[in-house]
Write a protein that holds these residues in place. Structure first.
Motif, PDB file in Angstrom:
ATOM      1  N   LEU A  75       0.875  -1.096  -0.205  1.00  0.00           N
ATOM      2  CA  LEU A  75       0.051  -0.139   0.107  1.00  0.00           C
ATOM      3  C   LEU A  75       0.892   1.280  -0.145  1.00  0.00           C
ATOM      4  CD1 LEU A  75      -2.907  -0.762   2.552  1.00  0.00           C
ATOM      5  CD2 LEU A  75      -2.704  -1.378  -0.065  1.00  0.00           C
ATOM      6  N   ASP A  79       1.532   4.658  -2.849  1.00  0.00           N
ATOM      7  CA  ASP A  79       1.818   5.866  -2.740  1.00  0.00           C
ATOM      8  C   ASP A  79       2.993   6.554  -3.094  1.00  0.00           C
ATOM      9  OD1 ASP A  79      -0.592   6.044  -1.183  1.00  0.00           O
ATOM     10  OD2 ASP A  79       0.267   6.360   0.763  1.00  0.00           O
ATOM     11  N   GLN A 169      -6.021   5.991   2.654  1.00  0.00           N
ATOM     12  CA  GLN A 169      -4.858   4.978   3.055  1.00  0.00           C
ATOM     13  C   GLN A 169      -4.808   4.648   4.519  1.00  0.00           C
ATOM     14  OE1 GLN A 169      -2.356   3.030   2.833  1.00  0.00           O
ATOM     15  NE2 GLN A 169      -1.173   4.050   1.275  1.00  0.00           N
ATOM     16  N   MET A 172      -0.296   5.264   6.529  1.00  0.00           N
ATOM     17  CA  MET A 172      -0.106   6.523   5.911  1.00  0.00           C
ATOM     18  C   MET A 172       1.501   6.833   6.261  1.00  0.00           C
ATOM     19  SD  MET A 172      -1.621  10.145   7.108  1.00  0.00           S
ATOM     20  CE  MET A 172      -0.876  10.533   8.871  1.00  0.00           C
ATOM     21  N   THR A 176       2.262   9.754   1.450  1.00  0.00           N
ATOM     22  CA  THR A 176       0.730   9.746   1.335  1.00  0.00           C
ATOM     23  C   THR A 176       0.617  11.202   0.932  1.00  0.00           C
ATOM     24  OG1 THR A 176       0.455   8.149   2.826  1.00  0.00           O
ATOM     25  CG2 THR A 176      -1.379   9.368   2.427  1.00  0.00           C
ATOM     26  N   ARG A 179      -0.904  11.341  -2.285  1.00  0.00           N
ATOM     27  CA  ARG A 179      -1.871  10.606  -2.945  1.00  0.00           C
ATOM     28  C   ARG A 179      -3.219  11.098  -3.009  1.00  0.00           C
ATOM     29  NH1 ARG A 179      -3.150   4.826  -1.088  1.00  0.00           N
ATOM     30  NH2 ARG A 179      -5.260   4.767  -0.937  1.00  0.00           N
ATOM     31  N   VAL A 292      -8.599   1.484  -1.132  1.00  0.00           N
ATOM     32  CA  VAL A 292      -7.640   1.258  -0.075  1.00  0.00           C
ATOM     33  C   VAL A 292      -6.424   0.289  -0.820  1.00  0.00           C
ATOM     34  CG1 VAL A 292      -7.199  -0.092   1.977  1.00  0.00           C
ATOM     35  CG2 VAL A 292      -9.435   1.430   1.661  1.00  0.00           C
ATOM     36  N   GLN A 299      -7.462   3.242  -8.263  1.00  0.00           N
ATOM     37  CA  GLN A 299      -8.066   4.295  -7.450  1.00  0.00           C
ATOM     38  C   GLN A 299      -8.414   5.398  -7.928  1.00  0.00           C
ATOM     39  OE1 GLN A 299      -4.868   5.014  -4.451  1.00  0.00           O
ATOM     40  NE2 GLN A 299      -4.819   2.789  -3.749  1.00  0.00           N
TER      41      GLN A 299
END
Length: 316
Positions: A75, A79, A169, A172, A176, A179, A292, A299
Motif C-alpha cells: 500500500l 503512494d 490510506q 500513512m 501519502t 496521494r 484502499v 484508485q
C-alpha cells in the motif's frame, strides 16, 4: 539568500539543458520543441529536488519512531507511485498543457494594459530591505488559503468524493502527501496559483515557498510518533496533529485539524484538536476496497466514479 538560491537553481537547470538535453534534441531533430523541453526539465528537476529533500528529512524519522509497522508495504508503494507521477510526471504535464496558454494570454493582457501586479514589497516598500520577512508573509497568506481549500474538500460532497482517495490510506507515511485524485490536484494547483498571482508572489520566491509547504505537508503525514510539545503544537503542524485529521473518526465533514502548516487557523476557526495522547489508526471506514488496496489507476477510476455519484446527488 532566496535570490541566490533561485539564481543557482536557474544556472544549474540551464547548464543541464545545454549539456544533456539540447544535444540529444538536436540529434533527434526535435529543436522545434526546445522551449517546451526546457520548461519540462525545470519541472522535473524541481520535483526531483523536492522528493530528495523530503526523503532526507522524513525517512530517518519514520525509521526512528514509527507509529505502525506493516509486514507488507504494498500500500505504501502505491503512494510512492503517486509521488513520482505527481512530482515528476503527470502534474507538470497537466500544468504545462492546461495552463501555459492561459498564462501567456493573461501576461499579454497585463502587458498591453500597462498594469503592474502589486507585490508585498511594492505595497509595503520597507519589506524590500527584509526579503526573508516578505517570504514569511507570503507563506502565511498562502497557508491561510490552503486551510480553506482543505476545509472545502471536506465540506462539499463532490470535492470529498475526490479527496477521499487521499483519506483512504490505512498505512500513512510521508509518501501519502501526494496521494490525490488527478482532478483534485489540478484544482489545488489552480487554487494555489490564483492566490499567488493575486498577492504578487515574485517568481524567484515561488519555488522556495512551494518547497517549504511541501516539506511541511510531507512531514505532517509521516509515520512517526512525534509532536512538538504543548507550545510547538500550536505553532507548527506536527505528524501527531495531522494524524488526528486522518484518523478513522475524521473522515468527511467530521474532520478536524485542517491546517497545512500553521495550526493557528484551526484554533481561530474552532477546528483544532490538540489531544497529544492519541495516535489513531488512519483511513476512511466508508471507503471501498478499491480505494484502499487498488493500484494507482484503479484508485483514480474509483475516485472518478465517486465524483459522478456525488454530482448526481447520490452518496459517494
Amino acid at each position: 539568500m532566496v535570490d541566490w538560491l533561485a539564481d543557482t537553481y536557474g544556472l544549474f537547470t540551464g547548464w543541464l539543458f545545454e549539456e544533456a538535453v539540447q544535444p540529444a534534441m538536436y540529434a533527434l531533430g526535435l529543436m522545434d520543441w526546445a522551449e517546451e523541453a526546457f520548461h519540462w526539465l525545470d519541472f522535473f528537476v524541481f520535483g526531483l529536488l523536492g522528493i530528495g529533500v523530503v526523503y532526507l528529512v522524513c525517512r530517518p524519522l519514520e525509521a526512528w519512531r514509527p507509529v505502525e509497522r506493516w509486514p507488507d508495504g504494498r500500500l505504501v508503494r502505491t503512494d510512492v507511485v503517486y509521488t513520482l507521477l505527481a512530482r515528476l510526471g503527470i502534474l507538470p504535464l497537466l500544468a504545462f498543457v492546461l495552463f501555459a496558454a492561459v498564462q501567456v494570454r493573461i501576461e499579454g493582457l497585463i502587458a498591453d494594459s500597462g498594469w503592474v501586479p502589486p507585490t508585498l514589497e511594492s505595497t509595503f516598500p520597507a519589506l524590500r530591505e527584509q526579503p526573508l520577512l516578505a517570504l514569511l508573509i507570503y507563506i502565511v497568506i498562502l497557508d491561510f488559503g490552503e486551510y480553506w481549500r482543505h476545509r472545502f474538500q471536506h465540506t462539499f460532497g463532490w470535492w470529498w468524493a475526490l479527496h477521499s482517495v487521499h483519506h483512504a490510506q490505512t498505512q500513512m507515511t510521508f509518501w501519502t502527501d501526494d496521494r490525490n485524485h488527478i482532478l483534485d490536484d489540478v484544482i489545488a494547483a489552480a487554487w494555489f496559483g490564483v492566490i499567488a498571482v493575486a498577492i504578487g508572489v515574485p517568481p524567484g520566491q515561488f519555488p522556495v515557498i512551494l518547497l517549504v509547504l511541501r516539506l511541511g505537508e510531507s512531514l505532517s503525514h509521516a509515520n512517526v510518533r512525534l509532536d512538538f510539545g504543548r507550545i510547538g503544537e500550536r505553532l507548527l503542524v506536527s505528524p501527531r496533529f495531522h494524524r488526528l485529521h486522518h484518523g478513522l473518526l475524521s473522515a468527511g465533514a467530521t474532520g478536524k485539524n485542517y491546517a497545512v502548516l500553521l495550526p493557528v487557523w484551526d484554533w481561530i476557526f474552532g477546528t483544532a484538536d490538540f489531544d497529544r495522547a492519541r495516535y489513531p489508526r488512519t483511513g476512511d471506514p466508508s471507503a471501498p476496497a478499491a480505494l484502499v488496496t487498488g493500484g494507482w489507476l484503479r484508485q483514480q477510476v474509483e475516485g472518478t466514479k465517486r465524483l459522478v455519484r456525488a454530482l448526481r446527488g447520490r452518496d459517494a
